[in-house]
Design a protein around this motif. Structure first.
Motif, mmCIF file in Angstrom:
data_model
loop_
_atom_site.group_PDB
_atom_site.id
_atom_site.type_symbol
_atom_site.label_atom_id
_atom_site.label_comp_id
_atom_site.label_asym_id
_atom_site.label_seq_id
_atom_site.Cartn_x
_atom_site.Cartn_y
_atom_site.Cartn_z
ATOM 1 N N SER A 31 0.825 -1.211 0.000
ATOM 2 C CA SER A 31 0.000 0.000 0.000
ATOM 3 C C SER A 31 0.853 1.252 0.000
ATOM 4 C CB SER A 31 -0.933 -0.004 1.214
ATOM 5 O OG SER A 31 -1.835 -1.087 1.166
ATOM 6 N N ILE A 32 1.966 1.227 0.718
ATOM 7 C CA ILE A 32 2.884 2.371 0.716
ATOM 8 C C ILE A 32 3.458 2.582 -0.681
ATOM 9 C CG2 ILE A 32 5.128 3.186 1.566
ATOM 10 C CD1 ILE A 32 4.453 1.812 4.241
ATOM 11 N N ALA A 33 3.754 1.467 -1.368
ATOM 12 C CA ALA A 33 4.373 1.555 -2.693
ATOM 13 C C ALA A 33 3.383 1.922 -3.791
ATOM 14 C CB ALA A 33 5.044 0.218 -3.033
ATOM 15 N N ALA A 34 2.156 1.376 -3.728
ATOM 16 C CA ALA A 34 1.235 1.528 -4.854
ATOM 17 C C ALA A 34 -0.098 2.168 -4.491
ATOM 18 C CB ALA A 34 0.968 0.155 -5.480
ATOM 19 N N GLY A 35 -0.370 2.356 -3.206
ATOM 20 C CA GLY A 35 -1.675 2.842 -2.773
ATOM 21 C C GLY A 35 -2.541 1.674 -2.325
ATOM 22 N N ALA A 36 -3.406 1.922 -1.352
ATOM 23 C CA ALA A 36 -4.221 0.852 -0.772
ATOM 24 C C ALA A 36 -5.184 0.252 -1.793
ATOM 25 C CB ALA A 36 -4.989 1.382 0.437
ATOM 26 N N TYR A 37 -5.770 1.084 -2.653
ATOM 27 C CA TYR A 37 -6.742 0.591 -3.639
ATOM 28 C C TYR A 37 -6.079 -0.395 -4.594
ATOM 29 C CZ TYR A 37 -10.818 0.836 -6.768
ATOM 30 O OH TYR A 37 -11.934 0.540 -7.512
ATOM 31 N N ALA A 38 -4.942 0.006 -5.146
ATOM 32 C CA ALA A 38 -4.244 -0.857 -6.105
ATOM 33 C C ALA A 38 -3.780 -2.148 -5.442
ATOM 34 C CB ALA A 38 -3.048 -0.114 -6.701
ATOM 35 N N ALA A 39 -3.221 -2.044 -4.231
ATOM 36 C CA ALA A 39 -2.722 -3.238 -3.546
ATOM 37 C C ALA A 39 -3.845 -4.223 -3.279
ATOM 38 C CB ALA A 39 -2.046 -2.835 -2.234
ATOM 39 N N LEU A 40 -5.003 -3.721 -2.835
ATOM 40 C CA LEU A 40 -6.123 -4.603 -2.521
ATOM 41 C C LEU A 40 -6.722 -5.220 -3.783
ATOM 42 C CD1 LEU A 40 -7.852 -5.773 -0.278
ATOM 43 C CD2 LEU A 40 -9.327 -3.755 -0.436
ATOM 44 N N LEU A 202 -15.857 -5.779 -7.495
ATOM 45 C CA LEU A 202 -16.301 -4.525 -6.886
ATOM 46 C C LEU A 202 -15.266 -3.413 -7.059
ATOM 47 C CD1 LEU A 202 -17.868 -5.951 -3.601
ATOM 48 C CD2 LEU A 202 -19.111 -4.852 -5.463
ATOM 49 N N PHE A 203 -13.989 -3.784 -7.052
ATOM 50 C CA PHE A 203 -12.919 -2.787 -7.204
ATOM 51 C C PHE A 203 -12.550 -2.534 -8.669
ATOM 52 C CE2 PHE A 203 -12.663 -3.084 -2.787
ATOM 53 C CZ PHE A 203 -11.731 -2.204 -2.274
ATOM 54 N N ALA A 204 -13.006 -3.394 -9.569
ATOM 55 C CA ALA A 204 -12.610 -3.292 -10.982
ATOM 56 C C ALA A 204 -12.965 -1.955 -11.637
ATOM 57 C CB ALA A 204 -13.207 -4.456 -11.773
ATOM 58 N N PRO A 205 -14.159 -1.355 -11.369
ATOM 59 C CA PRO A 205 -14.488 -0.090 -12.056
ATOM 60 C C PRO A 205 -13.468 1.019 -11.858
ATOM 61 C CG PRO A 205 -16.455 -1.020 -11.048
ATOM 62 C CD PRO A 205 -15.291 -1.849 -10.571
ATOM 63 N N GLY A 206 -12.845 1.091 -10.704
ATOM 64 C CA GLY A 206 -11.862 2.149 -10.458
ATOM 65 C C GLY A 206 -10.435 1.749 -10.753
ATOM 66 N N ALA A 207 -10.233 0.473 -11.139
ATOM 67 C CA ALA A 207 -8.868 -0.022 -11.317
ATOM 68 C C ALA A 207 -8.133 0.671 -12.463
ATOM 69 C CB ALA A 207 -8.900 -1.538 -11.545
ATOM 70 N N TRP A 208 -8.841 1.070 -13.501
ATOM 71 C CA TRP A 208 -8.206 1.716 -14.658
ATOM 72 C C TRP A 208 -7.457 2.976 -14.249
ATOM 73 C CZ3 TRP A 208 -7.244 0.471 -19.617
ATOM 74 C CH2 TRP A 208 -6.879 1.494 -20.489
ATOM 75 N N TRP A 209 -8.015 3.703 -13.278
ATOM 76 C CA TRP A 209 -7.410 4.960 -12.838
ATOM 77 C C TRP A 209 -6.542 4.789 -11.588
ATOM 78 C CZ3 TRP A 209 -12.611 4.469 -14.160
ATOM 79 C CH2 TRP A 209 -12.989 5.092 -15.339
ATOM 80 N N LEU A 210 -6.880 3.833 -10.726
ATOM 81 C CA LEU A 210 -6.251 3.767 -9.409
ATOM 82 C C LEU A 210 -5.360 2.550 -9.187
ATOM 83 C CD1 LEU A 210 -9.380 4.814 -7.282
ATOM 84 C CD2 LEU A 210 -7.448 6.265 -7.941
ATOM 85 N N ALA A 211 -5.302 1.633 -10.151
ATOM 86 C CA ALA A 211 -4.573 0.382 -9.915
ATOM 87 C C ALA A 211 -3.719 0.010 -11.123
ATOM 88 C CB ALA A 211 -5.544 -0.757 -9.573
ATOM 89 N N ALA A 212 -2.606 0.708 -11.282
ATOM 90 C CA ALA A 212 -1.678 0.372 -12.363
ATOM 91 C C ALA A 212 -1.145 -1.046 -12.170
ATOM 92 C CB ALA A 212 -0.529 1.369 -12.394
ATOM 93 N N VAL A 213 -0.838 -1.714 -13.285
ATOM 94 C CA VAL A 213 -0.344 -3.096 -13.214
ATOM 95 C C VAL A 213 1.001 -3.119 -12.487
ATOM 96 C CG1 VAL A 213 0.362 -5.115 -14.548
ATOM 97 C CG2 VAL A 213 -1.527 -3.683 -15.359
ATOM 98 N N PRO A 214 1.133 -3.926 -11.417
ATOM 99 C CA PRO A 214 2.392 -3.964 -10.661
ATOM 100 C C PRO A 214 3.492 -4.709 -11.413
ATOM 101 C CG PRO A 214 0.855 -5.563 -9.773
ATOM 102 C CD PRO A 214 0.106 -4.803 -10.836
ATOM 103 N N HIS A 215 4.732 -4.355 -11.146
ATOM 104 C CA HIS A 215 5.872 -5.007 -11.793
ATOM 105 C C HIS A 215 6.938 -5.304 -10.742
ATOM 106 C CE1 HIS A 215 4.352 -4.124 -15.828
ATOM 107 N NE2 HIS A 215 4.069 -2.899 -15.393
ATOM 108 N N GLY A 216 7.831 -6.227 -11.087
ATOM 109 C CA GLY A 216 9.018 -6.502 -10.274
ATOM 110 C C GLY A 216 8.712 -6.910 -8.851
ATOM 111 N N GLY A 217 9.412 -6.234 -7.916
ATOM 112 C CA GLY A 217 9.275 -6.566 -6.510
ATOM 113 C C GLY A 217 7.861 -6.352 -5.986
ATOM 114 N N LEU A 218 7.176 -5.319 -6.486
ATOM 115 C CA LEU A 218 5.807 -5.057 -6.051
ATOM 116 C C LEU A 218 4.877 -6.192 -6.477
ATOM 117 C CD1 LEU A 218 3.720 -3.201 -4.741
ATOM 118 C CD2 LEU A 218 3.515 -2.001 -6.943
ATOM 119 N N LEU A 219 5.093 -6.710 -7.662
ATOM 120 C CA LEU A 219 4.301 -7.837 -8.150
ATOM 121 C C LEU A 219 4.474 -9.042 -7.227
ATOM 122 C CD1 LEU A 219 2.549 -8.800 -10.625
ATOM 123 C CD2 LEU A 219 4.670 -9.706 -11.578
#
Length: 305
Positions: A31-40, A202-219
């Motif tokens: 969550s610190i790295a990507a935001g709580a919305y994206a991480a969840l 439920l989280f998918a509608p906002g994912a386009w703006w708030l949940a970039a695809v994670p890479h590397g260590g975050l993935l």
């Protein structure tokens, strides 16, 4: 003396809570790295990928009986909505709050859940379960009082984080009660599959703006969080199907011990003597609560005396 049929769900619950606490630390870092919305969101997408083949296998083995009824699906959806908002608030709050302190604040949930279980599940609250919860809550009070006495200064963001965690705790109390009802109607594989599915949707509608695809260590970090969450869901789903909520709910306090350890190892968050004193009360409260004697109920299931 606690019967073996109740002791096993207690041990499984403790293992599930330990897994959940480690997952909280992993998700705080994500969550610190990507935001709580994206991480969840991505945690549940990963979890869905892990659980889909397992659920399809069990459904094939069970045939038509392997698909839940509309009533059970509605229960899965309701709990997923609760958990989605609850987890989002909690992980956002942990960005600004030490993990152990966040866990301490969340411990109002088991007390609320004991009364919700009595109202909605018809469970009789044993005096030892109630007293054990109060003792454990006193342990949390020692920790919070120690923080205030130390003159800790909280920024506005930290205050908002604590408010988010307290709101999450109220939703978590409702989740604990729904979890007991859900576990009576569905198996752990089904619970884990549909919770990951519905939260991801439920989280998918906002994912386009708030949940970039994670890479590397975050993935990798989110993948580990998803695996821990799936294991925890299945363990707790199995346990709550075999023991009353008031027996298992006080065990939630043991998560604080794991939160202290994870916070220290992952984020360098100090554990004070006051914290350790609070932990002693928390563990004592749990031991008192689970010492409740059980007697058979009318339907053959154990009831606390």
């Amino acid at each position: 003396m606690r019967s073996r049929s109740t002791l096993i769900p207690i041990c499984v619950t403790l293992a599930g809570l330990a897994s959940f606490s480690v997952m909280d630390g992993v998700m705080k870092a994500a969550s610190i790295a990507a935001g709580a919305y994206a991480a969840l969101f991505w945690r549940n997408v990963f979890g869905l990928g892990l659980m889909t083949p397992v659920w399809l296998f069990t459904r094939r083995r069970e045939g038509a009986a392997g698909f839940p009824t509309l009533h059970v699906l509605a229960l899965h959806l309701g709990r997923a909505a609760l958990c989605g908002v609850m987890a989002g608030l909690f992980f956002w709050g942990t960005i600004y709050t030490p993990l152990a302190e966040a866990m301490a604040l969340s411990f109002i949930a088991p007390l609320i859940a004991l009364f919700l279980a009595a109202v909605f599940l018809g469970e009789r609250i044993a005096r030892r379960a109630f007293a054990g919860s109060l003792l454990a809550l006193a342990g949390v009070g020692v920790i919070v009082a120690g923080t205030v006495a130390a003159g800790a200064h909280y920024s506005p963001a930290a205050v908002h984080g604590m408010i988010a965690i307290l709101c999450s705790a109220v939703l978590y109390a409702a989740n604990l009660v729904v979890q007991r009802r859900q576990a009576q109607l569905a198996g752990p594989v089904e619970i884990a599959f549909f919770q990951n599915l519905f939260i991801a949707l439920l989280f998918a509608p906002g994912a386009w703006w708030l949940a970039a695809v994670p890479h590397g260590g975050l993935l990798a970090l989110i993948g580990v969080g998803a695996g821990l969450a799936v294991v925890s869901l299945m363990l707790l789903g199995w346990a709550y199907a075999r023991a009353e909520a008031q027996v298992l709910v006080p065990l939630e306090y043991t998560a604080f011990i794991w939160a202290c350890l994870v916070g220290w190892l992952m984020f360098g968050e100090a554990v004070t003597l006051r914290t350790l004193g609070g932990v002693v009360l928390i563990v004592g409260g749990c031991l008192l609560a689970i010492a409740t004697r059980t007697v058979p109920s009318d339907n053959g299931q154990p009831n606390p005396a």
